[in-house]
Write an enzyme that holds these catalytic residues in place. Structure first.
Site, PDB file in Angstrom:
ATOM      1  N   SER A 175      16.874  20.096 -14.873  1.00  0.00           N
ATOM      2  CA  SER A 175      15.748  20.916 -14.934  1.00  0.00           C
ATOM      3  C   SER A 175      16.529  22.235 -15.359  1.00  0.00           C
ATOM      4  O   SER A 175      17.478  22.816 -15.088  1.00  0.00           O
ATOM      5  CB  SER A 175      14.855  21.295 -13.575  1.00  0.00           C
ATOM      6  OG  SER A 175      14.265  22.221 -13.713  1.00  0.00           O
ATOM      7  N   HIS A 188       0.770  -1.320   0.155  1.00  0.00           N
ATOM      8  CA  HIS A 188       0.023   0.076  -0.014  1.00  0.00           C
ATOM      9  C   HIS A 188       1.030   1.028  -0.198  1.00  0.00           C
ATOM     10  O   HIS A 188       0.516   2.207   0.314  1.00  0.00           O
ATOM     11  CB  HIS A 188      -0.993  -0.022   1.155  1.00  0.00           C
ATOM     12  CG  HIS A 188      -1.820  -1.300   1.384  1.00  0.00           C
ATOM     13  ND1 HIS A 188      -2.950  -1.558   0.956  1.00  0.00           N
ATOM     14  CD2 HIS A 188      -1.314  -2.412   2.220  1.00  0.00           C
ATOM     15  CE1 HIS A 188      -3.351  -2.645   1.238  1.00  0.00           C
ATOM     16  NE2 HIS A 188      -2.477  -3.205   2.019  1.00  0.00           N
TER      17      HIS A 188
END
Length: 437
Positions: free
Chosen positions: A241, A111
């Site tokens: 970036s 999970h």
């Protein structure tokens, strides 16, 4: 084949065809197609001009799908043969990574929440297993490919029956000889004008399964990269970036997920195409197939090359991995602590309640105040646990929490991965490429 079966075709006609088999005037064929609006007939007209002696017998009795569909099946088979060695090279690289990291404990997740520990190599075996399933699916799809054979306009072989004056045995023999010449074991016994379009579904589905396996693996790599536990190859001059100079993004894994997702979604095209083939055939399959089949193989080839590149330079960071383990270890060790207390005469329910209360306090401190996990410190200062304090170092040893993970890696590679690699051991490492991606 026709000559062998008794049709009046001369050696000179055959020789002229053979002499010009590679002499393809694509420009003239394109010009002819503008006139005829038919790709096969355009090539037939140009080929007939190049082979005037053989022109009367070119395409005799045949329909376009006797040519194009059979050629497609050869291309599909060859496509699998090109792709499979590359997949196996990925399996080889990932198995080496798994072997090298089989003893490195790491947080397991269910999970997307920390769960029991596993090892880096054991997790890699999850990826390997799905790649082996993919390899099996592709091999199975390749094995099931048959040739369309020589079936004629609506699959009845009527034109060929006329050519052989009603001799059905010769019609069947023609189909068999052409199939064998194309290196197929058998042809589809029943066809309309085309081979069954559900065959394309099995082909693209096998490739989509492979895409799903790589998508899952590269998603895991992206998540691990966000935790700084693992990284792709990073060039010294690589820019993550245009704005954030510090960024080191998992761009290869992201690209793999992007293309894999495209590959996975392509399977809807052959499904819909197969579903709307009216009676013996309708032509709305043609343009869609030319895009879907080629792009499925190109997409699969792209992602397999990206994954090769990733695992040629993948890195793990044990110190970061161990730090994350230690952040969760106090909670994971609670069951073992309870067992140790009981072995020293304690009451399991009393111990459980003490640890539950302490754990709740610690989780509140972590979430609300940003504190580190202080459960072990609380246990050390509580007189109730004094009899087991000397055991805490061994109880908190991460290597004791991974169960059989390391052994599972060794056995899985030996019993399942190595046999697959041996199947391809005669293939050159030409499929093993160093890439700058």
């Amino acid at each position: 084949m026709f000559q062998k079966l008794g049709l009046d075709i001369s050696d000179e006609q055959i020789q002229q065809l053979q002499n010009n088999i590679e002499n393809i005037d694509f420009q003239k064929a394109a010009e002819e197609e503008k006139k005829t609006r038919h790709d096969v007939m355009a090539h037939i007209h140009v080929f007939a001009e190049q082979c005037p002696l053989a022109a009367p017998i070119i395409h005799l009795g045949a329909t376009s799908c006797d040519i194009v569909d059979n050629a497609d099946l050869i291309i599909l088979k060859n496509g699998f043969e090109i792709l499979l060695p590359k997949i196996v090279q990925c399996i080889k690289l990932i198995s080496q990574f798994a072997e090298n990291t089989k003893d490195q404990p790491t947080l397991g997740f269910t999970h997307l929440q920390p769960a029991q520990l596993t090892t880096v190599g054991k997790r890699a075996c999850l990826w390997l297993q799905e790649l082996l399933i993919s390899e099996e699916a592709i091999v199975d799809a390749k094995k099931k490919l048959k040739f369309r054979g020589i079936k004629g306009t609506t699959g009845t072989q009527a034109s060929f029956l006329r050519l052989f004056n009603g001799d059905y045995e010769k019609v069947k023999q023609l189909d068999k000889l052409v199939t064998q010449e194309a290196n197929f074991q058998e042809s589809y016994p029943i066809t309309g004008q085309t081979y069954p379009r559900l065959v394309d579904v099995t082909v693209v589905s096998a490739l989509a399964i492979f895409g799903a396996a790589l998508h899952k693996m590269c998603t895991d790599l992206r998540l691990l990269a966000s935790l700084n536990e693992i990284s792709e190859p990073i060039e010294e001059t690589q820019i993550g970036s245009s704005a954030m100079a510090y960024k080191q993004n998992p761009m290869r894994s992201e690209r793999c997920c992007s293309i894999s997702r495209y590959l996975m979604n392509l399977v809807n095209n052959p499904l819909n195409t197969a579903a709307v083939q009216w009676f013996e055939r309708t032509l709305d399959d043609s343009a869609n197939r030319r895009l879907t089949l080629s792009e499925a193989f190109l997409a699969a080839d792209s992602v397999v090359r990206i994954v090769q590149n990733i695992f040629q330079g993948i890195r793990i960071y044990p110190e970061v991995i161990n730090r994350h383990i230690q952040e969760e270890m106090p909670f994971m060790a609670t069951e073992n602590i309870i067992i140790a207390v009981v072995k020293h005469g304690g009451d399991r329910q009393v111990c459980h309640e003490k640890i539950r209360t302490m754990s709740a306090e610690v989780k509140t401190e972590i979430k609300e105040n940003g504190y580190e996990n202080r459960l072990i410190e609380k246990i050390k200062t509580d007189p109730y646990f004094k009899n087991i304090l000397h055991e805490l170092p061994s109880i908190l040893d991460a290597t004791t929490f991974v169960g059989c993970a390391s052994l599972q890696v060794t056995e899985y590679i030996e019993n399942y991965v190595q046999p697959v690699l041996k199947k391809y051991s005669n293939i050159s490492d030409g499929s093993f490429v160093t890439l700058n991606l």
